[in-house]
Design a protein around this motif. Sequence first.
Motif, mmCIF file in Angstrom:
data_model
loop_
_atom_site.group_PDB
_atom_site.id
_atom_site.type_symbol
_atom_site.label_atom_id
_atom_site.label_comp_id
_atom_site.label_asym_id
_atom_site.label_seq_id
_atom_site.Cartn_x
_atom_site.Cartn_y
_atom_site.Cartn_z
ATOM 1 N N GLU A 24 0.823 -1.217 0.000
ATOM 2 C CA GLU A 24 0.000 0.000 0.000
ATOM 3 C C GLU A 24 0.854 1.263 0.000
ATOM 4 O O GLU A 24 1.854 1.361 0.703
ATOM 5 C CB GLU A 24 -0.903 0.004 1.235
ATOM 6 N N ARG B 267 -2.367 -3.743 -4.658
ATOM 7 C CA ARG B 267 -3.627 -4.093 -5.318
ATOM 8 C C ARG B 267 -4.516 -2.880 -5.548
ATOM 9 O O ARG B 267 -5.511 -2.973 -6.253
ATOM 10 C CB ARG B 267 -4.395 -5.132 -4.479
ATOM 11 N N LYS B 268 -4.158 -1.745 -4.935
ATOM 12 C CA LYS B 268 -4.932 -0.523 -5.156
ATOM 13 C C LYS B 268 -3.990 0.668 -5.041
ATOM 14 O O LYS B 268 -3.234 0.780 -4.080
ATOM 15 C CB LYS B 268 -6.059 -0.378 -4.130
ATOM 16 N N ILE C 2 -4.289 4.860 -5.267
ATOM 17 C CA ILE C 2 -5.117 6.054 -5.389
ATOM 18 C C ILE C 2 -4.196 7.233 -5.682
ATOM 19 O O ILE C 2 -3.448 7.684 -4.817
ATOM 20 C CB ILE C 2 -5.926 6.303 -4.102
ATOM 21 N N ALA D 90 -4.792 -5.216 -10.157
ATOM 22 C CA ALA D 90 -4.726 -4.004 -9.340
ATOM 23 C C ALA D 90 -5.760 -2.979 -9.797
ATOM 24 O O ALA D 90 -6.144 -2.934 -10.968
ATOM 25 C CB ALA D 90 -3.332 -3.395 -9.403
ATOM 26 N N GLU D 91 -6.224 -2.150 -8.854
ATOM 27 C CA GLU D 91 -7.167 -1.066 -9.133
ATOM 28 C C GLU D 91 -6.423 0.266 -9.073
ATOM 29 O O GLU D 91 -5.697 0.528 -8.114
ATOM 30 C CB GLU D 91 -8.306 -1.056 -8.130
ATOM 31 N N PHE E 265 -6.984 4.465 -9.307
ATOM 32 C CA PHE E 265 -7.940 5.572 -9.256
ATOM 33 C C PHE E 265 -7.247 6.833 -9.774
ATOM 34 O O PHE E 265 -6.222 7.252 -9.235
ATOM 35 C CB PHE E 265 -8.449 5.783 -7.835
ATOM 36 N N THR F 27 -7.799 -2.700 -13.397
ATOM 37 C CA THR F 27 -9.063 -1.965 -13.390
ATOM 38 C C THR F 27 -8.755 -0.504 -13.107
ATOM 39 O O THR F 27 -8.092 -0.190 -12.122
ATOM 40 C CB THR F 27 -10.011 -2.508 -12.315
ATOM 41 N N TYR G 273 -10.300 3.384 -12.589
ATOM 42 C CA TYR G 273 -11.429 4.283 -12.342
ATOM 43 C C TYR G 273 -10.965 5.680 -12.769
ATOM 44 O O TYR G 273 -10.113 6.288 -12.120
ATOM 45 C CB TYR G 273 -11.820 4.267 -10.866
ATOM 46 N N LYS H 87 -18.843 4.928 -6.199
ATOM 47 C CA LYS H 87 -17.511 5.444 -6.504
ATOM 48 C C LYS H 87 -17.559 6.855 -7.094
ATOM 49 O O LYS H 87 -16.523 7.512 -7.187
ATOM 50 C CB LYS H 87 -16.811 4.527 -7.519
#
Length: 220
Positions: free
Chosen positions: A89, A113-114, A116, A136-137, A139, A159, A161, A209
Amino acid sequence: NNLEEMKQNAKAGFIDSASKSRDEDEDDDEEPKILLGDFHDGVLIIREGITELDDESLEHYKRIRKVIFPASLERLDSNVIDEQERLEELDFSKVTKLKTIPDDFISGENKIRKLIIPNGVTEVGDGFLGEAKPGAEIFVPASVRKLGYITGNNNNDMTVYLFVANIDISDVEQDVKTLYVLPDYYGQYAKKLKDCDSEVRLREMPGDKVSFYGGASERI
């Protein structure tokens, strides 16, 4: 003779194992070049007042699991995160002054995995997520005007966003399996994906979201 040979092999193996253990201990005991803040249980909290990080800032920090960046952060170099295979993270929640995430900001394997990207960033370079695991996401806030490709893996399983209107996604689409956009932007991105003959799945942003960045859907 066989018994003596077994004894010698066992002795050699023990010496080799002890040597490796000493080397690892010496690595762990080596002080970081720069003391960035508190580091406990794999979590590095970078202290306020630090404005920039270069490719040697985290040198000798071992087994990092999470990094929390300060509000004072203004600049990052490439390869700030290097060979941190346990990294899960990156917390940019305090960051407001950062404008660029450079090419290869993260290098090597990691477990993120994420990610931002903080609002206010205007440019995101190529390979910014290193060799991240599939799925992984990412943003991307409305402030971003340039978005590079995510990893060098080309696994097409990320993915994204996307909260920004009408930016070039020709680089990033090669890493993406599903692209979520705000409803008002759906048509323009459908055309972009069609023009580049992409197999990316385009979806409207899920309702929970839409206000992810505090409801600010316009560029700042």
